[in-house]
Enzyme design. Structure first.
Site, PDB file in Angstrom:
ATOM      1  N   ASP A  32       9.499  71.986  10.106  1.00 33.07           N
ATOM      2  CA  ASP A  32      10.470  73.053  10.343  1.00 33.07           C
ATOM      3  C   ASP A  32      10.998  73.594   9.019  1.00 33.07           C
ATOM      4  OD1 ASP A  32      12.329  74.771  11.339  1.00 33.07           O
ATOM      5  OD2 ASP A  32      13.356  73.310  12.591  1.00 33.07           O
ATOM      6  N   ASP A  33      10.689  74.841   8.716  1.00 33.17           N
ATOM      7  CA  ASP A  33      11.151  75.514   7.490  1.00 33.17           C
ATOM      8  C   ASP A  33      10.521  74.937   6.215  1.00 33.17           C
ATOM      9  OD1 ASP A  33      12.766  76.755   9.341  1.00 33.17           O
ATOM     10  OD2 ASP A  33      14.670  76.301   8.361  1.00 33.17           O
ATOM     11  N   CYS A  41      12.055  80.423  13.901  1.00 34.56           N
ATOM     12  CA  CYS A  41      11.682  79.267  14.699  1.00 34.56           C
ATOM     13  C   CYS A  41      11.233  79.494  16.141  1.00 34.56           C
ATOM     14  CB  CYS A  41      12.897  78.364  14.691  1.00 34.56           C
ATOM     15  SG  CYS A  41      12.575  76.838  15.439  1.00 34.56           S
ATOM     16  N   ARG A  61       7.399  78.927  17.660  1.00 37.64           N
ATOM     17  CA  ARG A  61       7.068  77.807  18.558  1.00 37.64           C
ATOM     18  C   ARG A  61       6.464  78.303  19.866  1.00 37.64           C
ATOM     19  NH1 ARG A  61       9.911  73.197  16.234  1.00 37.64           N
ATOM     20  NH2 ARG A  61      10.353  74.111  14.224  1.00 37.64           N
ATOM     21  N   LYS A  88      11.796  68.716  17.702  1.00 34.44           N
ATOM     22  CA  LYS A  88      12.551  69.918  18.062  1.00 34.44           C
ATOM     23  C   LYS A  88      11.799  70.727  19.113  1.00 34.44           C
ATOM     24  CE  LYS A  88      14.186  74.098  15.714  1.00 34.44           C
ATOM     25  NZ  LYS A  88      14.502  74.616  14.364  1.00 34.44           N
ATOM     26  N   HIS A 123      13.424  73.928  21.123  1.00 35.38           N
ATOM     27  CA  HIS A 123      13.876  75.287  20.794  1.00 35.38           C
ATOM     28  C   HIS A 123      13.170  76.386  21.582  1.00 35.38           C
ATOM     29  CE1 HIS A 123      16.066  77.569  17.340  1.00 35.38           C
ATOM     30  NE2 HIS A 123      16.652  77.677  18.525  1.00 35.38           N
ATOM     31  N   SER A 157      17.832  73.623  17.172  1.00 34.50           N
ATOM     32  CA  SER A 157      17.938  73.275  15.748  1.00 34.50           C
ATOM     33  C   SER A 157      19.064  72.277  15.501  1.00 34.50           C
ATOM     34  CB  SER A 157      18.209  74.531  14.913  1.00 34.50           C
ATOM     35  OG  SER A 157      17.155  75.439  15.072  1.00 34.50           O
ATOM     36  N   HIS A 204      14.501  71.368   8.048  1.00 30.09           N
ATOM     37  CA  HIS A 204      15.541  72.337   8.416  1.00 30.09           C
ATOM     38  C   HIS A 204      16.890  71.726   8.046  1.00 30.09           C
ATOM     39  CE1 HIS A 204      18.112  74.794  11.007  1.00 30.09           C
ATOM     40  NE2 HIS A 204      17.092  75.594  11.261  1.00 30.09           N
ATOM     41  N   ASP A 245       6.614  75.929  10.966  1.00 31.15           N
ATOM     42  CA  ASP A 245       6.962  77.018  11.901  1.00 31.15           C
ATOM     43  C   ASP A 245       7.267  78.343  11.200  1.00 31.15           C
ATOM     44  OD1 ASP A 245       9.409  76.188  10.804  1.00 31.15           O
ATOM     45  OD2 ASP A 245      10.524  76.602  12.644  1.00 31.15           O
ATOM     46  N   ASN A 246       7.756  78.261   9.965  1.00 28.09           N
ATOM     47  CA  ASN A 246       8.054  79.476   9.189  1.00 28.09           C
ATOM     48  C   ASN A 246       8.302  79.053   7.754  1.00 28.09           C
ATOM     49  OD1 ASN A 246      10.861  79.134  11.143  1.00 28.09           O
ATOM     50  ND2 ASN A 246      11.116  78.925   8.935  1.00 28.09           N
ATOM     51  N   LYS A 306      11.634  82.315   4.824  1.00 23.91           N
ATOM     52  CA  LYS A 306      11.999  82.354   6.241  1.00 23.91           C
ATOM     53  C   LYS A 306      12.719  83.648   6.589  1.00 23.91           C
ATOM     54  CE  LYS A 306      15.032  79.852   9.488  1.00 23.91           C
ATOM     55  NZ  LYS A 306      15.687  78.556   9.771  1.00 23.91           N
TER      56      LYS A 306
HETATM   57 MG    MG Z   1      12.234  76.892  11.475  1.00 17.26          MG
END
Ligand code: MG
Length: 458
Positions: A36-37, A76, A80, A132, A134, A157, A231, A283-284, A304
């Site tokens: 994540d991130d 995010c 996903r 996660k 989301h 998150s 994240h 994810d990003n 991001k």
């Molecule tokens: Mg993210």
């Protein structure tokens, strides 16, 4: 006579059962590990000089590392939705002005969307979600509603559901308060801890993943392991805290790397490595406004939230020893390719009446064959901002990830050659009107085929 018929019948059914079992075991398992991130420049094998990622580096050395792998969105929730459905988020309605789902959002991944888990389950796959989610907290959009038999993780998150009175900026702190967020930890839809102890999440996710793999080693199985970190707010267990040269961000990534090593080792020990495709990505891009608590996109521009390369080009590593020829590929691939790849691994047909946006990566992974040349579209929310065709990328609109209130419209579009100028510094639109026309034509064809889904991020 009767006995012999019965005997024959039971022999036939036994051999049929054997057949089914053998066939099911032949189908490759799939493990998606989703950070994540995490930025393009945050792993050793992608050039980080400070964060140590020996397990991901080994995964890359033994597998195929992509230089041009993309997430399907710059934030995010849409990203996903896309990795699990194989579709641009505009089609599922999982994108929009609010950018992601919040705890008070009414929407979620529509039940009509078919996730990888739903596509594989009828073909004998055990399915689990870890980490996660989301993609919605209401009936229809939750993990167990979307094809997962098991689920262990956070519904959204880790910086959501902040405690009243929490100081502004606490989530981006190098030492965030442990009880700052009231986010619950759920097992199969039931709250098992609230607030979740975030310092031990990566370790507990990893133990759960290893147990799922061991319990389902007869196969086949699909594990979607979506890490909570890096994240913000950033936490690491005592074994990793303060150990990296890159502060708490580096600690969290190094623990994530440890977790990847645990998964690869478990698969190897259980004799599953040669029949399990493991795919690692993010994810990003990195959340740059978090400063030292945000990652790095390396030489790519922005992070991001933006459709510059740093927002959507991600590490992408495929591992399946003895099946994948080790190497590095510059083929353009993206998160929406994983559903078609999963279907091919399972020998499963594509779902009826569903427009998919990806392609099976199998020929590239297993035979080294190039992928068909295809355009890639960069959306911010429900707006198409940019498109890539071959090495060329045109921006119709640009907006930095966070802090620029309105998009800048480019007429004519900006044009960059990502091979010669991966940092998108030198606009060469004036020299290549034909290239721009080709990209505009690809956008026109794409948009004519998009039926936007009912917006979910209201
Ligand atoms: Mg993210």
């Amino acid at each position: 006579m009767k006995t012999s018929i019965l005997l024959r019948a039971s022999l036939i059914s036994a051999s049929l059962a054997l057949c089914v079992t053998a066939h099911a075991a032949d189908r490759a398992n799939l493990v998606i590990i989703f950070a994540d991130d995490l930025g393009y420049g945050d792993l050793g094998c992608y050039g980080s000089p400070t964060i140590r990622t020996p397990h991901l580096d080994r995964m890359a050395a033994e597998g195929l590392r992509f230089t041009d792998f993309y997430s399907a969105a710059e934030v995010c929730t849409p990203s996903r939705a896309a990795i699990l459905t194989g579709r641009y988020p505009i089609r599922s309605g999982m994108c929009g002005n609010r950018r992601v789902l919040f705890p008070n959002s009414a929407g979620g991944l529509p039940p009509s969307e078919i996730t990888i888990a739903e596509a594989l389950k009828p073909h004998g796959y055990a399915t689990a979600h870890i980490g996660k989610w989301h993609l919605g907290i209401h009936p229809g959009g939750r993990p167990l509603d979307q094809g997962f038999e098991h689920s262990f993780g956070l519904p959204y998150s880790n910086d959501m559901d902040a405690r009243p009175g929490l100081p502004r900026g606490a989530s981006g702190s190098p030492d965030p308060p442990h009880d700052g967020w009231n986010v619950p930890l759920l097992r199969d839809g039931q709250v098992v801890e609230q607030p979740a102890d975030q310092t031990t999440l990566t370790r507990r996710y990893t133990e759960y993943a290893k147990q799922f793999i061991r319990e389902n080693k007869a196969g086949p199985f699909f594990l979607y392991f979506a890490h909570t970190f890096p994240h913000v707010p950033l936490f690491a267990s005592t074994a990793f805290k303060g150990q990296s040269r890159a502060g708490i961000y580096g600690d969290a990534v190094e623990e994530l790397d440890w977790s990847v090593g645990q998964i690869l080792d478990t698969l190897t020990k259980e004799g599953l490595a040669q029949r399990t495709l493991v795919f690692f990505t993010s994810d990003n891009g990195p959340w740059l406004i978090m400063g030292n608590q945000g990652g790095s996109a390396g030489l790519l521009r922005d992070g991001k939230g933006s459709t510059w390369e740093g927002g959507m080009r991600e590490p992408g590593i495929a591992w399946m020893p003895s099946r994948i020829r080790p190497g590095v590929t510059a083929e353009l691939a993206h998160a929406m390719d994983l559903l078609p790849t999963a279907l091919a691994l399972a020998g499963a047909p594509a779902p009826d009446r569903v427009t998919l946006d990806g392609t099976d990566l199998g020929p590239l992974l297993f035979e080294g064959r190039p992928l068909p040349q295809r355009p890639f579209f960069y959306y911010r929310g429900d707006q198409l901002f940019a498109a890539r065709l071959g090495q060329w990328k045109a921006h119709f609109k640009t907006q930095t990830g966070y802090g620029q209130p309105k998009a800048e419209v480019h007429e004519p579009p900006l044009l960059f050659h990502l091979g010669r100028d991966p940092s998108e510094k030198r606009d060469v639109a004036g020299d290549h009107p034909k290239v721009i026309a080709e990209i505009q034509e690809a956008v026109k064809i794409h948009q004519a085929g998009v039926v936007p889904g009912e917006p979910q991020l209201k």
